[in-house]
Design a protein around this motif. Sequence first.
Motif, short mmCIF file in Angstrom:
data_model
loop_
_atom_site.label_atom_id
_atom_site.label_comp_id
_atom_site.label_asym_id
_atom_site.label_seq_id
_atom_site.Cartn_x
_atom_site.Cartn_y
_atom_site.Cartn_z
N GLY A 1 5.26 10.33 -7.95
CA GLY A 1 5.50 9.48 -6.78
C GLY A 1 4.32 8.64 -6.33
N LEU A 2 3.13 9.05 -6.69
CA LEU A 2 1.92 8.36 -6.21
C LEU A 2 1.72 7.03 -6.94
CD1 LEU A 2 -0.45 11.44 -6.11
CD2 LEU A 2 0.59 10.28 -4.16
N PRO A 3 0.96 6.10 -6.36
CA PRO A 3 0.66 4.86 -7.09
C PRO A 3 -0.34 5.16 -8.22
CG PRO A 3 -0.46 4.87 -4.97
CD PRO A 3 0.38 6.11 -5.01
N ILE A 4 0.15 5.02 -9.45
CA ILE A 4 -0.62 5.38 -10.64
C ILE A 4 -1.22 4.12 -11.26
CG2 ILE A 4 -0.49 6.44 -12.93
CD1 ILE A 4 0.27 8.40 -10.78
N ALA A 5 -2.53 4.07 -11.38
CA ALA A 5 -3.18 2.92 -12.00
C ALA A 5 -3.48 3.25 -13.46
CB ALA A 5 -4.49 2.60 -11.28
N PHE A 6 -3.12 2.33 -14.35
CA PHE A 6 -3.37 2.56 -15.78
C PHE A 6 -3.66 1.24 -16.47
CE2 PHE A 6 1.06 1.92 -14.97
CZ PHE A 6 1.53 1.13 -16.01
N GLU A 7 -4.45 1.35 -17.53
CA GLU A 7 -4.83 0.13 -18.25
C GLU A 7 -3.71 -0.28 -19.21
OE1 GLU A 7 -8.93 0.10 -19.60
OE2 GLU A 7 -8.35 -1.15 -21.29
N ASN B 1 -7.05 3.05 -3.59
CA ASN B 1 -5.77 3.58 -3.11
C ASN B 1 -4.76 3.85 -4.24
OD1 ASN B 1 -4.99 1.02 -3.73
ND2 ASN B 1 -4.30 0.44 -1.68
N THR B 2 -5.30 4.11 -5.42
CA THR B 2 -4.44 4.47 -6.56
C THR B 2 -5.03 5.67 -7.29
OG1 THR B 2 -5.63 2.91 -7.97
CG2 THR B 2 -3.57 2.11 -6.98
N LEU B 3 -4.20 6.27 -8.11
CA LEU B 3 -4.66 7.43 -8.88
C LEU B 3 -5.03 6.98 -10.30
CD1 LEU B 3 -3.29 10.96 -8.82
CD2 LEU B 3 -3.35 9.83 -11.04
N PRO B 4 -6.26 7.21 -10.71
CA PRO B 4 -6.72 6.72 -12.03
C PRO B 4 -6.25 7.64 -13.15
CG PRO B 4 -8.51 7.86 -10.92
CD PRO B 4 -7.32 7.97 -10.00
#
Length: 176
Positions: A99-105, A134-137
Amino acid sequence: MTKGSIPAVEDYRRLREEADAIAARLTEVHGSQIVCRAGCTDCCQNLSVWPVEFYAVLEDLRAAGCSHLVFDESASCGFLKDGLCQIYPFRPLICRTHGLPIAFEIETAEIAVSFCPKNFQDWEQKGLTFGPDNTLPIDRLNERLSQIHLCFLEESGDKFLTANSRIPLKKLVELL
Ligand code: SF4
């Protein structure tokens, strides 16, 4: 040496705590934009995990005196019971990011962000932007998990495990 006493298992538990800390901070930062609640199972699906994660969860369940789990073959994840996760305190790392905002390359080396569509329903109207604060790396967490997995293979000396080994979480019910 039991698998639970292997140093990589402790490293895994520390990574799990870090993921929880990030999740707690993001939940606070985003407030009402995140509507994830107990009983929502949209993100839940049957998982296979690396051995280090499997054995950490197994040891944790044993230590908690959890000797019997029901695996529901008809559920999206068999550990769901009445809409709740039976292994919630010990659930895998990926479940802690639901559910969290997931940051990915992505391929272009740009950073993309994804999140459950039930969350952030009016983020554009609100002018919300996403960035490192404010994102999850997820790439960083996955990289750390991958390193811990390789250490576990070496430390366990288990000849049947390889770098590609994944264990279905379902197997927990047989080993408790
Ligand atoms: S282990 Fe728990 S949180 Fe993870 S997918 Fe299964 S039911 Fe959902």
